[in-house]
Design a protein around this motif. Structure first.
Motif, PDB file in Angstrom:
ATOM      1  N   ASN A 103       5.625  11.276  -0.716  1.00 50.98           N
ATOM      2  CA  ASN A 103       5.555  12.142  -1.895  1.00 50.98           C
ATOM      3  C   ASN A 103       5.885  11.437  -3.202  1.00 50.98           C
ATOM      4  O   ASN A 103       5.451  11.868  -4.267  1.00 50.98           O
ATOM      5  N   ASN A 104       6.685  10.378  -3.145  1.00 50.99           N
ATOM      6  CA  ASN A 104       7.108   9.707  -4.372  1.00 50.99           C
ATOM      7  C   ASN A 104       6.306   8.443  -4.669  1.00 50.99           C
ATOM      8  O   ASN A 104       6.598   7.736  -5.630  1.00 50.99           O
ATOM      9  N   LEU A 105       5.311   8.172  -3.852  1.00 51.35           N
ATOM     10  CA  LEU A 105       4.463   6.998  -4.081  1.00 51.35           C
ATOM     11  C   LEU A 105       3.548   7.261  -5.273  1.00 51.35           C
ATOM     12  O   LEU A 105       2.657   8.097  -5.210  1.00 51.35           O
ATOM     13  N   ASP A 106       3.791   6.544  -6.378  1.00 55.74           N
ATOM     14  CA  ASP A 106       2.980   6.785  -7.580  1.00 55.74           C
ATOM     15  C   ASP A 106       2.152   5.575  -7.990  1.00 55.74           C
ATOM     16  O   ASP A 106       1.300   5.671  -8.870  1.00 55.74           O
ATOM     17  N   THR A 107       2.383   4.411  -7.385  1.00 57.05           N
ATOM     18  CA  THR A 107       1.639   3.210  -7.759  1.00 57.05           C
ATOM     19  C   THR A 107       1.174   2.488  -6.506  1.00 57.05           C
ATOM     20  O   THR A 107       1.985   2.145  -5.648  1.00 57.05           O
ATOM     21  N   VAL A 108      -0.135   2.275  -6.399  1.00 55.58           N
ATOM     22  CA  VAL A 108      -0.710   1.543  -5.274  1.00 55.58           C
ATOM     23  C   VAL A 108      -1.580   0.426  -5.830  1.00 55.58           C
ATOM     24  O   VAL A 108      -2.512   0.686  -6.596  1.00 55.58           O
ATOM     25  N   VAL A 109      -1.266  -0.811  -5.468  1.00 56.61           N
ATOM     26  CA  VAL A 109      -2.073  -1.966  -5.860  1.00 56.61           C
ATOM     27  C   VAL A 109      -2.930  -2.349  -4.661  1.00 56.61           C
ATOM     28  O   VAL A 109      -2.432  -2.845  -3.665  1.00 56.61           O
ATOM     29  N   LEU A 110      -4.222  -2.076  -4.756  1.00 54.99           N
ATOM     30  CA  LEU A 110      -5.136  -2.329  -3.644  1.00 54.99           C
ATOM     31  C   LEU A 110      -5.720  -3.730  -3.733  1.00 54.99           C
ATOM     32  O   LEU A 110      -6.213  -4.136  -4.783  1.00 54.99           O
ATOM     33  N   GLY A 111      -5.688  -4.456  -2.616  1.00 56.90           N
ATOM     34  CA  GLY A 111      -6.269  -5.791  -2.570  1.00 56.90           C
ATOM     35  C   GLY A 111      -7.782  -5.745  -2.480  1.00 56.90           C
ATOM     36  O   GLY A 111      -8.380  -4.760  -2.044  1.00 56.90           O
ATOM     37  N   GLN A 112      -8.413  -6.843  -2.870  1.00 55.29           N
ATOM     38  CA  GLN A 112      -9.878  -6.898  -2.915  1.00 55.29           C
ATOM     39  C   GLN A 112     -10.517  -7.085  -1.546  1.00 55.29           C
ATOM     40  O   GLN A 112     -11.729  -6.982  -1.411  1.00 55.29           O
ATOM     41  N   GLY A 113      -9.695  -7.342  -0.520  1.00 58.41           N
ATOM     42  CA  GLY A 113     -10.253  -7.520   0.820  1.00 58.41           C
ATOM     43  C   GLY A 113     -10.439  -6.224   1.578  1.00 58.41           C
ATOM     44  O   GLY A 113     -11.038  -6.204   2.656  1.00 58.41           O
ATOM     45  N   LEU A 114      -9.964  -5.125   1.030  1.00 58.80           N
ATOM     46  CA  LEU A 114      -9.995  -3.838   1.717  1.00 58.80           C
ATOM     47  C   LEU A 114     -11.425  -3.350   1.907  1.00 58.80           C
ATOM     48  O   LEU A 114     -12.219  -3.330   0.964  1.00 58.80           O
ATOM     49  N   THR A 115     -11.757  -2.915   3.145  1.00 54.36           N
ATOM     50  CA  THR A 115     -13.109  -2.417   3.434  1.00 54.36           C
ATOM     51  C   THR A 115     -13.120  -0.959   3.870  1.00 54.36           C
ATOM     52  O   THR A 115     -14.167  -0.319   3.825  1.00 54.36           O
ATOM     53  N   GLU A 116     -11.977  -0.418   4.304  1.00 51.95           N
ATOM     54  CA  GLU A 116     -11.974   0.932   4.864  1.00 51.95           C
ATOM     55  C   GLU A 116     -10.648   1.638   4.577  1.00 51.95           C
ATOM     56  O   GLU A 116      -9.575   1.073   4.808  1.00 51.95           O
ATOM     57  N   LEU A 128       0.593  10.205  -6.686  1.00 47.74           N
ATOM     58  CA  LEU A 128      -0.580   9.455  -7.126  1.00 47.74           C
ATOM     59  C   LEU A 128      -1.324  10.211  -8.220  1.00 47.74           C
ATOM     60  O   LEU A 128      -1.567  11.405  -8.100  1.00 47.74           O
ATOM     61  N   LYS A 129      -1.701   9.488  -9.264  1.00 48.86           N
ATOM     62  CA  LYS A 129      -2.387  10.126 -10.382  1.00 48.86           C
ATOM     63  C   LYS A 129      -3.737   9.487 -10.668  1.00 48.86           C
ATOM     64  O   LYS A 129      -4.698  10.175 -10.992  1.00 48.86           O
ATOM     65  N   GLN A 130      -3.828   8.168 -10.548  1.00 50.72           N
ATOM     66  CA  GLN A 130      -5.081   7.467 -10.829  1.00 50.72           C
ATOM     67  C   GLN A 130      -5.301   6.397  -9.781  1.00 50.72           C
ATOM     68  O   GLN A 130      -4.351   5.870  -9.197  1.00 50.72           O
ATOM     69  N   MET A 131      -6.567   6.044  -9.543  1.00 47.55           N
ATOM     70  CA  MET A 131      -6.878   5.041  -8.534  1.00 47.55           C
ATOM     71  C   MET A 131      -8.236   4.434  -8.840  1.00 47.55           C
ATOM     72  O   MET A 131      -9.147   5.115  -9.313  1.00 47.55           O
ATOM     73  N   THR A 132      -8.360   3.135  -8.553  1.00 47.99           N
ATOM     74  CA  THR A 132      -9.652   2.450  -8.611  1.00 47.99           C
ATOM     75  C   THR A 132      -9.894   1.823  -7.252  1.00 47.99           C
ATOM     76  O   THR A 132      -9.087   1.009  -6.784  1.00 47.99           O
ATOM     77  N   ILE A 133     -10.967   2.203  -6.601  1.00 47.59           N
ATOM     78  CA  ILE A 133     -11.285   1.690  -5.273  1.00 47.59           C
ATOM     79  C   ILE A 133     -11.962   0.330  -5.413  1.00 47.59           C
ATOM     80  O   ILE A 133     -12.935   0.195  -6.162  1.00 47.59           O
ATOM     81  N   PRO A 134     -11.483  -0.717  -4.707  1.00 44.56           N
ATOM     82  CA  PRO A 134     -12.106  -2.045  -4.797  1.00 44.56           C
ATOM     83  C   PRO A 134     -13.550  -2.040  -4.290  1.00 44.56           C
ATOM     84  O   PRO A 134     -13.943  -1.200  -3.480  1.00 44.56           O
ATOM     85  N   SER A 135     -14.310  -3.008  -4.733  1.00 45.50           N
ATOM     86  CA  SER A 135     -15.748  -3.039  -4.463  1.00 45.50           C
ATOM     87  C   SER A 135     -16.084  -3.312  -3.000  1.00 45.50           C
ATOM     88  O   SER A 135     -17.202  -3.023  -2.562  1.00 45.50           O
ATOM     89  N   ASN A 136     -15.150  -3.866  -2.221  1.00 40.27           N
ATOM     90  CA  ASN A 136     -15.437  -4.148  -0.816  1.00 40.27           C
ATOM     91  C   ASN A 136     -15.312  -2.922   0.083  1.00 40.27           C
ATOM     92  O   ASN A 136     -15.738  -2.944   1.236  1.00 40.27           O
TER      93      ASN A 136
END
Length: 707
Positions: A103-116, A128-136
């Protein structure tokens, strides 16, 4: 001479031994945890190969090691401590429930290797308030971001080609950004349309589906009713863990050996409250098998009279046999059962509420013309769906009930004729048919539900209602003037009108224009509030001496009578329409009540009756106002409540008004930072030691030549 040679050999041996030791030290520095931070990785992160099984650390800011390729199922589940997580480029997959309920997770740094991004991966992450999904990333799973209620923006790249319909269920504030003509852009458009249907989110927020290893396609034989085979399935209802058990079987308690299972009566003081999937052998409870994947062919047991709201929604049902005696199928009961192709209904059905069979192959295949004959889908005398496009419609003889919303929005219809067999016209059945101006009722209609003909042609300014009509719902004919050929019908309303969010379903007089808020009547010293109240609300609180409903609920849940040291309250919330509002959805009602004199000095437990008459726990906070003891709680369901003493007093918190929280939530999404300096330094030192050891071991100086 021999002595000198022996001494020289000993020196060479010592140097080589020292070289071996230095090499070992270098390898330890370079390959094993050499600092406090690295040591923490070995204890905080439980690994199975390259899969992170469980994070057990205390940190709020977590950087996942770059040796991790998969974040496993439930690795961070229900961790309310973490606020930031950095996922390195090495991670290729985030498995189901990985960050469920953080519930308190507000920042997620997603790596570029993520596929799923797996099913329910970030479900319930309210920070969570905003997110950008990596291109992979090519796929986002079932309710991957479900109930992220504060998420406002997410950008999805064109490379993401698989986005499940439910990936963002419950994200009511969300705007999805995608490139034009991409899957994400098409999904965003459909998402906005689905947002108009709020009931599923409001009723199932926080609801964790039952997960089994049985494949979806595995059928359950009709000879063995599924309801009886699912004794003791554990799910989440009403944002808290409970046990859903078959009322026809024995209670089953999850997580305790049989020898340690407490007597039911002992659970009155603490612990989870048993809830039944089959209530008193008469009703399938709301949400009983929501999202269950262990169902196939289903034959309900005899004696059932009602199938509750969302009771089998999104489950793996393939075929359904409803026995004689069932009279009512509630809102969304089989909503989005994506494998349900065959349904058999009895001729005892008298009510089918909105969305009961929406998005099932049974209905969808009919509407697309792939199955059946004619323009009407009729089962058990119930008209379930219509696929025609005629201006003059004649309902076939033998139809007893028109289900909710069957003809909704058919703007081509100009007249409709009903057979004498028809008894009930469902909620919103002809709503929005704006060309409909002629209605021939027949001789049998007894009930016309809410909004059945709301929004029909304005050319129809006056209408005669047959004397056979005994019940007439809210806004059944909009603003049309009605002439009653017999006695005026009883004016009724459906449960949908009692949802706070369905304000337009209710009828209002002259609103006073007062400042929005909640006024309390009936109990001295009580107060209430809503964080984002849009209207004037009245909360009436009545103290009850006895309650048959509460007594029955206690016996069902605890096999015990209602405690003597208790107070029962009946609470009714209304707005200017005077319709009791029971379901508040995402809105929470905060109530502050004085501690009853007989309960002062004791710990308190507060329970509420849900829509099915079953008990649920309500967390409370003891506070002191002007030196007097009060308790405060939040609820999104208004009903009967019981408070009773269970032990010694708790520490009170001094408070004059209900606390409010104002938080600014942010979120980032980018590649992880490079290796920390201390780690690079350790690698340099290790490398230098390794080279020194090799030199000593070889016994000579190695010269490097640059070419």
């Amino acid at each position: 001479m021999n002595q000198g040679n022996q001494e020289q050999q000993n020196n060479i041996y010592k140097k080589r031994l020292l070289g071996v030791l230095i090499i070992i030290m270098a390898l330890i520095i370079m390959q094993l945890p050499s600092t406090t931070a690295d040591a923490a990785y070995s204890t905080d992160f439980k690994m199975d190969g390259n899969t992170l099984i469980k994070y057990r650390g205390p940190d709020k800011n977590v950087t996942i090691p770059d040796t991790v390729e998969v974040i496993g199922k439930g690795a961070f589940e229900d961790n309310v401590n973490i606020e930031l997580v950095v996922i390195p480029n090495s991670v290729k997959r985030i498995d189901p429930y990985a960050f469920w309920g953080c519930n308190n997770l507000d920042t997620v740094v997603l790596g570029q290797g993520l596929t799923e991004v797996g099913d329910y991966a970030f479900a319930g992450c309210k920070g969570l308030k905003q997110m950008t999904i990596p291109s992979n990333v090519n796929s986002i799973g079932i309710q991957a971001f479900g109930d992220c209620v504060n998420m406002t923006d997410i950008s999805i790249p064109p490379e993401t080609v698989k986005i499940h319909e439910t990936s963002f269920n419950g994200c009511e504030q969300l705007t999805i950004h995608g490139e034009e003509h991409s899957v994400a852009a098409e999904y965003a458009e459909a998402f906005q349309e689905r947002q108009k249907e709020k009931a599923e989110f409001e009723d199932t927020m926080g609801l964790k589906p039952s997960v089994t290893e049985a494949p979806v396609e595995t059928p359950i034989p009709t000879e063995a009713p599924v309801v009886e085979s699912l004794v003791g399935s554990t799910q989440i209802v009403g944002n808290r863990a409970v046990f859903l058990i078959d009322g026809q079987g024995l209670p089953v308690y999850d997580g305790l050996p049989e020898s340690e299972t407490p007597p039911l009566g002992d659970m009155m003081g603490s612990g989870n409250i048993p809830k039944y999937t089959v209530i008193d052998e008469q009703m399938i409870a709301d949400h009983a098998y929501y999202s269950s994947i262990g169902l196939g062919n289903l034959m309900l047991p005899d004696g059932i009279g009602e199938i509750g709201e969302f009771s089998f929604a999104r489950s793996s049902l393939t075929a359904l046999l409803v026995p004689d005696g069932v009279e009512k199928i509630d809102y969304g009961a089989f909503y989005h059962c994506d494998l349900l192709e065959h349904v058999t209904l009895p001729d005892t059905i008298m009510s089918v509420e909105p969305k009961a069979f929406s998005y099932t192959p049974w209905v969808e295949n009919f509407l697309s013309g792939n199955t059946g004959e004619g323009d009407f889908l009729i089962e058990g005398g119930v008209l379930i769906a219509y696929r025609g496009n005629f201006s003059n419609v004649t309902i076939p003889d033998g139809v007893r009930v028109i289900a909710a919303e069957v003809f909704q929005g058919h703007t081509e219809i100009k007249s409709v004729s009903f057979p004498d067999s028809l008894r009930v016209i469902g909620e919103g059945a002809f709503e929005g048919c704006n060309q409909l101006k002629q209605i021939n009722f027949g001789q049998g209609v007894e009930e016309i539900k809410d909004r059945a003909f709301s929004g029909i042609s304005t050319l129809l300014s006056e209408l005669s209602i047959p004397g056979t009509v005994k019940k007439l719902g809210l806004q059944a004919f909009g603003s049309i003037w009605l002439n009653y050929q017999g006695e005026e019908p009883e004016h009724t309303f459906e449960t949908s009108a009692s949802r706070l969010s369905n304000k337009t379903y209710r009828i209002y007089g002259n609103e006073q224009g007062q400042e929005p808020g909640v006024m309390v009547e009936g109990l001295e010293g009580a107060s209430a509030s809503m964080e984002t109240a849009e209207s004037n609300y009245l909360l009436k609180i009545e103290e009850l001496q006895e309650s048959d409903e509460m007594a029955q609920a206690f016996y069902r849940a605890f096999q015990a009578v209602v405690p003597d040291n208790r107070v029962i309250y009946d609470m009714v919330l209304t707005d200017e329409s005077s319709i009791p509002l029971t379901k508040l959805g995402t809105q929470a009602l905060t109530v502050v009540l004085p501690v009853p004199e007989a309960l002062q000095g004791q710990n308190l437990r507060l329970l509420v009756l849900d829509r099915n008459g079953q008990l649920e726990d309500i967390p409370i906070e003891r506070i002191s106002i002007e030196g007097k003891p009060y308790y405060r709680f939040q609820t999104n369901f208004v009903s009967q409540y019981i408070v009773y003493g269970i032990g010694e007093d708790m520490t009170e918190v001094s408070a004059e008004i209900p606390m409010e929280m104002d938080m600014e939530l942010t979120n980032l999404s980018a590649a992880p930072q490079e290796e920390p300096f201390w780690r690079r330094l350790e690698l340099w030192v290790g490398g230098a030691l390794l080279l020194t050891g090799i030199i000593l071991l070889s016994g000579r100086v190695i010269k490097f030549r640059v070419r």
